[in-house]
Design a protein around this motif. Structure first.
Motif, PDB file in Angstrom:
ATOM      1  N   GLU A   5      -2.914  -1.493  11.836  1.00 49.74           N
ATOM      2  CA  GLU A   5      -3.223  -0.021  13.479  1.00 49.74           C
ATOM      3  C   GLU A   5      -3.529  -0.927  14.788  1.00 49.74           C
ATOM      4  N   GLU A  77       7.749   1.899   8.018  1.00 52.62           N
ATOM      5  CA  GLU A  77       6.126   2.037   7.260  1.00 52.62           C
ATOM      6  C   GLU A  77       6.148   3.643   7.183  1.00 52.62           C
ATOM      7  N   SER A  78       7.193   4.517   7.313  1.00 43.69           N
ATOM      8  CA  SER A  78       7.936   5.832   6.362  1.00 43.69           C
ATOM      9  C   SER A  78       7.545   6.157   5.039  1.00 43.69           C
ATOM     10  N   GLY A  80       7.018   3.550   2.666  1.00 46.95           N
ATOM     11  CA  GLY A  80       6.164   3.522   2.390  1.00 46.95           C
ATOM     12  C   GLY A  80       5.580   4.357   2.326  1.00 46.95           C
ATOM     13  N   LEU A  81       4.741   5.175   2.958  1.00 44.96           N
ATOM     14  CA  LEU A  81       4.016   6.172   3.216  1.00 44.96           C
ATOM     15  C   LEU A  81       4.250   7.245   1.694  1.00 44.96           C
ATOM     16  N   LEU A  82       5.685   6.919   2.309  1.00 45.68           N
ATOM     17  CA  LEU A  82       6.336   7.924   0.916  1.00 45.68           C
ATOM     18  C   LEU A  82       6.192   7.654   0.241  1.00 45.68           C
ATOM     19  N   ARG A  84       3.894   5.345  -1.723  1.00 42.93           N
ATOM     20  CA  ARG A  84       2.394   5.296  -2.203  1.00 42.93           C
ATOM     21  C   ARG A  84       1.786   6.805  -2.582  1.00 42.93           C
ATOM     22  N   LEU A  85       2.094   7.741  -1.474  1.00 40.18           N
ATOM     23  CA  LEU A  85       1.397   9.180  -1.678  1.00 40.18           C
ATOM     24  C   LEU A  85       1.890   9.987  -2.519  1.00 40.18           C
ATOM     25  N   LEU A  93       5.486  15.444   0.552  1.00 44.82           N
ATOM     26  CA  LEU A  93       4.932  15.421   1.607  1.00 44.82           C
ATOM     27  C   LEU A  93       5.087  16.647   2.767  1.00 44.82           C
TER      28      LEU A  93
END
Length: 123
Positions: A5, A77-78, A80-82, A84-85, A93
């Motif tokens: 970050e 990053e998007s 990775g977020l999708l 992972r979560l 989401l």
């Protein structure tokens, strides 16, 4: 690539306008984050090692330029977020955000428009 970050804050300054010196980066983000020159230089060194930026000598200082585009970073990053979560799925989401934050009429209209565009492209 794994940009933290804090490193992303430095990258944002460079994406807005490069090349920039460490002093210019400190001026842009230092006060908001209570950073000192050493902090910025450490972050720049980490980004250099990751090959996210390059440094070019300019007299007694270095000027830094991003080597990756902001769009590529956001995409990575998007995804990775999708992954992972939300198991790579967009609908959960959106459902999560609609539960956690009230979606405005504008948000809903934009989502509907996007779905219609996607539907038209695939139809």
């Amino acid at each position: 690539m794994g940009i933290s970050e804090a490193e992303a804050a430095v990258m944002e300054v460079l994406w807005r306008g490069a090349p920039r010196s460490a002093e210019e980066i400190l001026e842009a983000v230092g006060a908001d984050r209570d950073w000192r020159e050493g902090t910025v230089k450490s972050l720049l060194n980490r980004l250099l090692k990751k090959k996210a930026i390059r440094a070019e000598r300019d007299g007694r200082r270095y000027l830094y330029t991003p080597l990756i585009a902001r769009e590529a970073y956001v995409s990575q990053e998007s995804k990775g977020l999708l992954d992972r979560l939300f198991d790579g799925r967009v609908a959960p989401l959106v459902a999560h955000f609609s539960e956690q934050r009230k979606l405005s009429r504008r948000d809903i209209a934009e989502l509907k428009r996007l779905i219609e565009e996607l539907d038209d492209e695939r139809g």
